[in-house]
Design a protein around this motif. Structure first.
Motif, PDB file in Angstrom:
ATOM      1  N   ALA A   1     -50.442  -5.676 -23.265  1.00 40.46           N
ATOM      2  CA  ALA A   1     -49.603  -5.527 -22.334  1.00 40.46           C
ATOM      3  C   ALA A   1     -48.336  -6.410 -22.310  1.00 40.46           C
ATOM      4  CB  ALA A   1     -50.369  -5.804 -20.921  1.00 40.46           C
ATOM      5  N   PHE A   2     -47.610  -6.237 -21.502  1.00 39.16           N
ATOM      6  CA  PHE A   2     -46.153  -7.005 -21.624  1.00 39.16           C
ATOM      7  C   PHE A   2     -45.880  -7.655 -20.218  1.00 39.16           C
ATOM      8  CE2 PHE A   2     -44.823  -2.608 -21.291  1.00 39.16           C
ATOM      9  CZ  PHE A   2     -43.897  -2.806 -20.503  1.00 39.16           C
ATOM     10  N   LEU A   3     -45.025  -8.607 -20.367  1.00 38.65           N
ATOM     11  CA  LEU A   3     -44.371  -9.043 -19.059  1.00 38.65           C
ATOM     12  C   LEU A   3     -43.109  -9.622 -19.298  1.00 38.65           C
ATOM     13  CD1 LEU A   3     -45.961 -11.200 -16.045  1.00 38.65           C
ATOM     14  CD2 LEU A   3     -43.631 -11.770 -17.044  1.00 38.65           C
ATOM     15  N   ALA A   4     -42.082  -9.049 -18.802  1.00 35.41           N
ATOM     16  CA  ALA A   4     -40.642  -9.370 -18.788  1.00 35.41           C
ATOM     17  C   ALA A   4     -39.989  -9.916 -17.606  1.00 35.41           C
ATOM     18  CB  ALA A   4     -39.714  -8.249 -19.723  1.00 35.41           C
ATOM     19  N   THR A   5     -39.018 -10.972 -17.768  1.00 33.93           N
ATOM     20  CA  THR A   5     -38.500 -11.376 -16.613  1.00 33.93           C
ATOM     21  C   THR A   5     -37.217 -11.920 -17.069  1.00 33.93           C
ATOM     22  OG1 THR A   5     -38.959 -12.702 -14.835  1.00 33.93           O
ATOM     23  CG2 THR A   5     -39.407 -13.621 -16.918  1.00 33.93           C
ATOM     24  N   SER A   6     -36.181 -12.421 -15.974  1.00 33.50           N
ATOM     25  CA  SER A   6     -35.006 -13.030 -16.148  1.00 33.50           C
ATOM     26  C   SER A   6     -35.025 -14.140 -16.678  1.00 33.50           C
ATOM     27  CB  SER A   6     -34.342 -12.759 -14.801  1.00 33.50           C
ATOM     28  OG  SER A   6     -35.115 -13.849 -13.934  1.00 33.50           O
ATOM     29  N   GLN A   7     -33.863 -14.742 -17.062  1.00 29.96           N
ATOM     30  CA  GLN A   7     -33.737 -16.192 -17.750  1.00 29.96           C
ATOM     31  C   GLN A   7     -34.231 -17.061 -16.374  1.00 29.96           C
ATOM     32  OE1 GLN A   7     -32.780 -17.301 -20.554  1.00 29.96           O
ATOM     33  NE2 GLN A   7     -32.008 -15.611 -21.486  1.00 29.96           N
ATOM     34  N   GLU A   8     -33.899 -16.809 -15.241  1.00 30.20           N
ATOM     35  CA  GLU A   8     -34.316 -17.643 -14.329  1.00 30.20           C
ATOM     36  C   GLU A   8     -35.599 -17.975 -14.201  1.00 30.20           C
ATOM     37  OE1 GLU A   8     -32.888 -16.112 -10.535  1.00 30.20           O
ATOM     38  OE2 GLU A   8     -33.243 -17.971  -9.551  1.00 30.20           O
ATOM     39  N   TYR A   9     -36.723 -16.976 -14.412  1.00 33.64           N
ATOM     40  CA  TYR A   9     -37.929 -17.212 -14.323  1.00 33.64           C
ATOM     41  C   TYR A   9     -38.948 -17.707 -15.341  1.00 33.64           C
ATOM     42  CZ  TYR A   9     -36.560 -15.717  -9.831  1.00 33.64           C
ATOM     43  OH  TYR A   9     -35.989 -15.312  -8.546  1.00 33.64           O
ATOM     44  N   LYS A  10     -38.254 -17.677 -16.410  1.00 34.03           N
ATOM     45  CA  LYS A  10     -38.848 -17.671 -17.805  1.00 34.03           C
ATOM     46  C   LYS A  10     -39.834 -18.961 -17.956  1.00 34.03           C
ATOM     47  CE  LYS A  10     -34.898 -20.447 -19.863  1.00 34.03           C
ATOM     48  NZ  LYS A  10     -33.578 -20.426 -20.691  1.00 34.03           N
ATOM     49  N   ARG A  11     -39.470 -19.997 -17.305  1.00 40.29           N
ATOM     50  CA  ARG A  11     -40.648 -21.129 -17.432  1.00 40.29           C
ATOM     51  C   ARG A  11     -41.755 -21.058 -16.560  1.00 40.29           C
ATOM     52  NH1 ARG A  11     -39.164 -25.339 -20.566  1.00 40.29           N
ATOM     53  NH2 ARG A  11     -37.198 -24.956 -21.542  1.00 40.29           N
ATOM     54  N   MET A  12     -41.634 -19.724 -15.834  1.00 36.34           N
ATOM     55  CA  MET A  12     -42.842 -19.542 -15.062  1.00 36.34           C
ATOM     56  C   MET A  12     -43.718 -18.263 -15.548  1.00 36.34           C
ATOM     57  SD  MET A  12     -40.994 -19.787 -11.454  1.00 36.34           S
ATOM     58  CE  MET A  12     -41.771 -20.815 -10.247  1.00 36.34           C
ATOM     59  N   MET A  13     -43.117 -18.085 -16.742  1.00 40.35           N
ATOM     60  CA  MET A  13     -43.993 -16.689 -17.485  1.00 40.35           C
ATOM     61  C   MET A  13     -45.239 -17.453 -17.810  1.00 40.35           C
ATOM     62  SD  MET A  13     -41.094 -15.010 -19.836  1.00 40.35           S
ATOM     63  CE  MET A  13     -42.298 -13.902 -20.617  1.00 40.35           C
ATOM     64  N   PRO A  14     -46.500 -16.429 -17.697  1.00 38.93           N
ATOM     65  CA  PRO A  14     -47.546 -16.862 -18.290  1.00 38.93           C
ATOM     66  C   PRO A  14     -47.842 -16.195 -19.675  1.00 38.93           C
ATOM     67  CG  PRO A  14     -47.826 -14.818 -16.955  1.00 38.93           C
ATOM     68  CD  PRO A  14     -46.409 -15.147 -17.015  1.00 38.93           C
ATOM     69  N   GLY A  15     -48.614 -16.592 -20.405  1.00 36.12           N
ATOM     70  CA  GLY A  15     -49.109 -16.371 -21.869  1.00 36.12           C
ATOM     71  C   GLY A  15     -48.102 -16.970 -22.706  1.00 36.12           C
ATOM     72  N   ARG A  16     -48.470 -16.197 -24.092  1.00 35.48           N
ATOM     73  CA  ARG A  16     -47.734 -16.814 -25.310  1.00 35.48           C
ATOM     74  C   ARG A  16     -46.314 -16.205 -25.336  1.00 35.48           C
ATOM     75  NH1 ARG A  16     -53.584 -17.216 -28.005  1.00 35.48           N
ATOM     76  NH2 ARG A  16     -53.985 -19.243 -27.305  1.00 35.48           N
TER      77      ARG A  16
END
Lengths: 133, 970
Positions: B285-300
């Motif tokens: 599965a994947f999760l993509a987001t904006s630059q703004e929230y990149k440090r809140m992304m879970p996973g590797r």
């Protein structure tokens, strides 16, 4: 013990320094703390206007070895944050007491600073802590 | 001729357990014991020692050929119907070049997570390709690689919304056009975060409470509709609400990407990019987001950095956010990802390229269009008029009757309700299949046309406002490997950069990198296991069901538990599920206040991260000087919190590699104070047949099937984390909203806590690996495996103890199945840190042990039972030789800054350069041990700069001209 500890600052046991000027205060992390963390790659800053309270976390510093909370040495309201750190987090390493400052606050309780350590006490505290490891 | 002489010659345990009886005795004697059994007796405390273990099935172990026959029998009980069910799982043609050279290739499936970047550049590149596929198709700039399934990805996105709004808004809205399993997984997960999930029809969504942190919608919707979300996103943002969109990668090749609507987070599954359905998983599965929230992304997250010579090199970025450092403050508890499946999906995109993917999408859309037009012409059912991509929604008078008729033609449709059916088309659908569907819907009436004859009349259903215009996959990598030769060579080029179990032992402490036997792996790619939809009627999956029953029984015997849930699809998911079961148990007794979780400081960081996700309050207890849990501290903490105690989380043997004597007492203390004992099964490889979590006194435990039970690590996943429980917890084991499930064996009462994973039995496709391992080993072979794992660790500790301090030992001076060597002294004497030793080991052809965990400044070594004495000796020789290299620095014969350790690893580009300014020879740098002369694994980059990559986070492929610029500016 080789880290720099400045005379006119106050220190928290979680390794933050505070410089008090009237009802304003500037915070950062100490030379000792940055040395232990290694190269800082990111500093998570609070928003201006956010309230911080003594001993509570308001942000974090990330190095390649660890991510560490930054605790507020005294309580107050954030009036300025060091935006420079967004582009150049390494300032925390190269200039922990000057260009690497993290936030400025308006104090809500001037008496709180009494609970902090002075430079001599903090130097000793660091030596003891290092000896444990 | 003796009877023994004519017994089967293909028995398995001797292939898995490497030490022969003679070697075992020799090694035991070297450790100071006359026999392996006396070493085991001295190591495992008597009070928790089992007399024996006996299976009701397979006790003597099957031979390899018997095993294959048994699996063929099971496979024949699975009926592969053509699936039109959809709901996030689609048939796909796995390109055979990818099937054979990645999915069936131990050089791709046996590596560890790429923590040691210099010997992992191949899969790091492939995972960066994956991230680029995701960012290009979703239209958002940041992606991770990867998450467990679409349901948990949505739940992670929900947690991100909560974090973005700093926990101030406690409602999360889910549109009813999301898959039911996605909604259920989010609901389960919301509980621990104290979030309220509101499901609502899209048109009724209401933010007026002012308490909404995020909203989840699906695009295309679960019933196929393709909606324009532009106004919806604007409205959500105007109300301060973050928008999460669940989506489909194939659809995004023709649809306007979510990023262009302004979505904040996009999630989904990459399954239909060439990864079989496998009755539910594993898929990336994947999760993509904006630059703004990149440090809140879970996973590797894979990022670009530079190596010691300034060349571009890849590495895992922002690792300090991971739970092994951040513990309860981590962004999530996820660790094992789905690397192997992400690599397969990325290669599928590389092989087809942008034009190829688009033509697959258009074909799928065309077939769906033909079907829709045909149904209208037949006039037997009403087709939903909204635009669709691959899923057609049909209103009819009796949905069940049609589904039954379809079933007679070996076709599975989705019955939404008594008058609604959907049919999802995919890459494998043919015109012939569509004709069959027409016959089913015509209910015996003649069909006056064929699918082919309708094709010219079909119009594209997607309005121009929702048609994708932005380009994607423009990087050369996606445009140059479209022939099989080219892709074959690309796959092998990447594989040759990565060290795997094909090369040498990977002695990672706490990871149990044991043999992944070929016979175990074979059924995993058989069509009767790969091609079953997870929501197919269970009657069609009787082979799978029989295996689940058998496996549940076997795992219960091994663990001393009464029931198992096979749903959690990673170790961390198992921890979370186990704690949620404990939580549900307390609540069922009216103990809503029991929320305190005691966790020793030596626990895996995932433990506190999982407990935090269950809304538990964590109390940390310390260890004594010998590394054991401080029992008095546990007692004090338990007694002080006896009214609110929920659980203790404990790993056994301890993460310090010791069988603690007081473990039974610790369990008693917790029970006396009203708590439940959660045992982390990470170290189960030291228990099987010798003791068991249930016997010791635990109430629940998860098993990392990818550690003790032979599922390969896949270069960073897949894993499986089933949980076993005692009777009193069995009713609460997770179920599933589409296919009800629960404990195996089934408990008398059920009160399930909800879904933990998107699929009812997690990653079912890889369960045959653990199943065949247990069945071929039998109870005796498994017990021997535990003993030999312990023997191997003690043998290595003994060989190394003269050269490195061994940090913790049990009461009789032995270690468990793993041990820690202490390198902290070398920082002062030689300026050497664990990283330097790990990087130098690469020059010797080895992967470093676990670094600086659980004790900073140390290495933790776990050999497992499947490494031969010769391989153990080779690894010890390497470490002893490195110790001598450190001694040269200590003696002043080598420079503190500029020596063969600090310069490691030494790639050919460095060694073969015209200039060589190091104070040691090239030959010594490259060939410090004799075995390297005949065969050497070459690291492909110099030491990778961690700081550079984390300060300038780049997580997608760079255009080639920028690569050069990056290298120059470094």
């Amino acid at each position: 013990f080789s880290s720099v500890v400045l005379k006119d600052l106050k220190y928290a046991d979680s390794h933050e320094w505070v410089k008090i000027d009237g009802n304003k205060a500037t915070f950062g992390i100490t030379d000792h703390a940055q040395d232990h963390l290694g190269d800082v790659v990111y500093v998570e800053l609070p928003d201006v206007g956010h309230s911080v309270s003594q001993g509570k976390s308001f942000g974090a510093v990330e190095s390649v070895k660890a991510t560490s909370d930054i605790n507020s040495p005294v309580s107050g309201k954030v009036v300025e944050v060091n935006e420079e750190l967004t582009e150049s987090p390494g300032l925390v390493n190269s200039s922990p007491y000057e260009q690497g400052w993290i936030i400025k606050v308006e104090l809500s309780d001037a008496g709180e600073a009494e609970k902090l350590m002075d430079s001599d006490k903090y130097s000793k505290f660091c030596e003891e802590e290092d000896a444990k490891h | 001729i003796s009877v023994d002489a004519v017994k089967p010659s293909d028995t398995f345990p001797r292939r898995h357990n490497s030490a022969t009886p003679d070697e075992q005795t020799h090694m035991a004697k070297f450790c100071g014991f006359d026999h392996i059994d006396s070493l085991i007796d001295a190591t495992v405390p008597k009070s928790i020692r089992l007399d024996s273990m006996k299976f009701s099935k397979f006790d003597a172990g099957l031979t390899e050929s018997q095993m294959i026959q048994h699996m063929v029998d099971l496979a024949s009980k699975n009926k592969v119907f053509k699936s039109f069910i959809g709901m996030g799982y689609y048939n796909t043609h796995v390109p055979t070049v990818i099937l054979r050279n990645i999915m069936e290739n131990p050089a791709w499936y046996t590596q560890y997570t790429p923590y040691q970047a210099e010997i992992s550049q191949g899969r790091l590149e492939s995972l960066l390709n994956f991230q680029t596929v995701i960012t290009d198709l979703t239209g958002l700039p940041m992606s991770n690689a990867s998450l467990l399934d679409e349901g948990t990805a949505a739940a992670e996105a929900m947690a991100m919304c909560n974090n973005i709004l700093k926990g101030k808004k406690k409602t999360f809205v889910i549109a009813s056009n999301c898959h039911p399993q996605t909604i259920d997984v989010c609901k389960t997960r919301a509980d621990g975060f104290d979030l309220k999930v509101v499901t609502s029809d899209l048109k009724d969504i209401d933010y007026s409470s002012g308490d909404v942190c995020g909203v989840l919608v699906q695009y295309p919707g679960t019933e196929g509709e393709v909606l324009d979300y532009a106004e919806f996103v604007k409205n959500a943002h105007a109300n301060g609400v973050k928008v999460v969109m669940a989506t489909d990668l194939l659809a995004l090749t023709v649809l306007k990407p979510p990023g262009e609507f302004g979505a904040d987070i996009v999630v989904g599954s990459a399954q239909r990019f060439g990864v079989p359905m496998g009755y539910g998983g594993p898929h990336a599965a994947f999760l993509a987001t904006s630059q703004e929230y990149k440090r809140m992304m879970p996973g590797r997250i894979i990022g670009i950095s530079v190596d010691s010579s300034g060349k571009q090199a890849l590495r895992m970025a922002m690792q300090t956010r991971e739970q092994h450092i951040r513990r309860d403050k981590a962004t999530s508890n996820i660790c094992t990802a789905q690397a192997l499946l992400a690599n397969m999906a990325a290669m599928y995109a590389v092989y087809h390229g942008p034009a190829g993917l688009k033509s697959i999408a258009q074909r799928v859309h065309g077939l769906a269009g033909i079907f829709s037009l045909g149904l209208n012409k037949l006039g037997v059912a009403e087709v939903q008029e909204l635009p669709f991509f691959d899923t057609v929604k049909i209103k009819c008078s009796d949905a069940h009757a049609i589904a039954d008729a379809a079933s007679k033609s070996e076709i599975n449709l989705r019955v939404v309700d008594s008058t609604t059916i959907t049919a999802s088309f995919d890459e494998t659908t043919t015109l012939d299949d569509v004709d069959k569907l027409f016959k089913v819907f015509a209910s015996g009436k003649p069909v006056p046309f064929t699918a082919e004859s309708l094709a010219p009349e079909v119009q594209n259903s997607i309005p121009s406002s929702l048609t994708r215009e932005s380009p994607y996959l423009t990087h050369p990598i996606f445009n140059m490997y479209h022939t099989e030769h080219e892709l074959l060579r690309y796959i092998h080029k990447l594989q040759s950069k990565d060290l795997s179990l094909c090369h040498s032992m990977i002695p990672l402490g706490s990871c149990t990198m044991k043999l992944n036997a070929t016979t175990e792996m074979m059924p995993v790619t058989w069509p009767s296991f790969t091609d079953i939809h997870p929501f197919a009627p269970v009657e069609q999956a009787q082979g799978y069901q029989e295996m689940f029953e058998n496996l549940g029984d076997l795992l219960c015997t091994i663990t001393g538990f009464d029931s198992f849930s096979l749903q959690p699809n990673a170790g961390a998911a198992g921890e979370y599920a186990g704690l949620m079961v404990i939580r549900a148990y307390h609540m069922s007794r009216g103990d809503h206040h029991r929320n305190v979780c005691i966790i020793p400081v030596s626990a895996h960081g995932t433990n506190p991260a999982s407990a935090a996700m269950c809304g538990m309050k964590i109390i940390t207890v310390g260890t004594d000087a010998k590394g054991n849990i401080n029992i008095e501290e546990v007692r004090k903490a338990a007694e002080a919190n006896k009214d609110n105690l929920a659980a203790l989380m404990v790993t056994y043997p301890s993460t310090h590699g010791v069988y603690e004597e007081g473990i039974d007492e610790i369990c008693n203390i917790i029970h006396e104070n009203g708590g439940q004992v959660y045992m982390d099964g990470a170290n189960m490889n030291a228990q099987v047949g010798l003791t068991s979590p249930g016997f010791i006194g635990a109430d629940v435990c998860h098993l990392n099937l990818h550690k003790t039970f032979c599922i390969p690590h896949g270069g960073g996943g897949p894993g499986m984390g089933p949980i076993g429980v005692k009777n009193h917890l069995a009713p609460f084991l997770p179920s599933h909203p589409v296919i009800p499930t629960g404990g195996i064996p089934q408990p008398e009462k059920t009160a399930p806590l909800g879904a933990i994973s998107a699929a009812p039995w997690g990653s079912a496709l890889i369960l045959p690996i653990s199943y065949t391992y247990i069945a071929m080993m039998g109870s005796g072979g498994l017990t021997d495996a535990s003993k030999i794992a312990i023997l191997n660790a003690n043998y290595m500790a003994k060989r190394l103890e003269k050269h490195y301090p061994v940090l913790f030992r049990g009461v009789n001076g032995t270690v468990a199945h793993e041990f820690i060597i202490d390198l902290r002294g070398f920082k002062n004497t030689a300026g050497i840190e664990p990283e330097d030793v790990a990087k130098r080991l690469m020059d010797y052809g080895f992967h470093g042990p676990t670094m600086s965990w659980p004790v900073p400044g140390t290495l933790m070594i776990e050999p497992t039972e499947s490494e031969s004495k010769a391989e153990l000796d080779r690894f010890c020789d390497a470490l002893i030789s490195i110790r001598e290299e450190i001694a040269q620095i200590e003696k002043g014969n080598a420079d503190v800054q500029n020596n063969v350790l600090k310069g490691a690893p030494h790639p050919p580009s460095l060694l073969m350069a015209d200039t060589w300014k190091k104070p040691y020879s090239r030959e010594y740098a490259a060939f410090p041990a004799p075995w390297l002369r005949s065969s050497k694994f070459w690291p492909t980059t110099g030491r990778v700069d961690n700081v550079y990559g984390d300060r300038k986070l780049v997580c997608t492929l760079l255009p080639e001209e920028e690569q050069v610029a990056a290298a120059v500016s470094a």
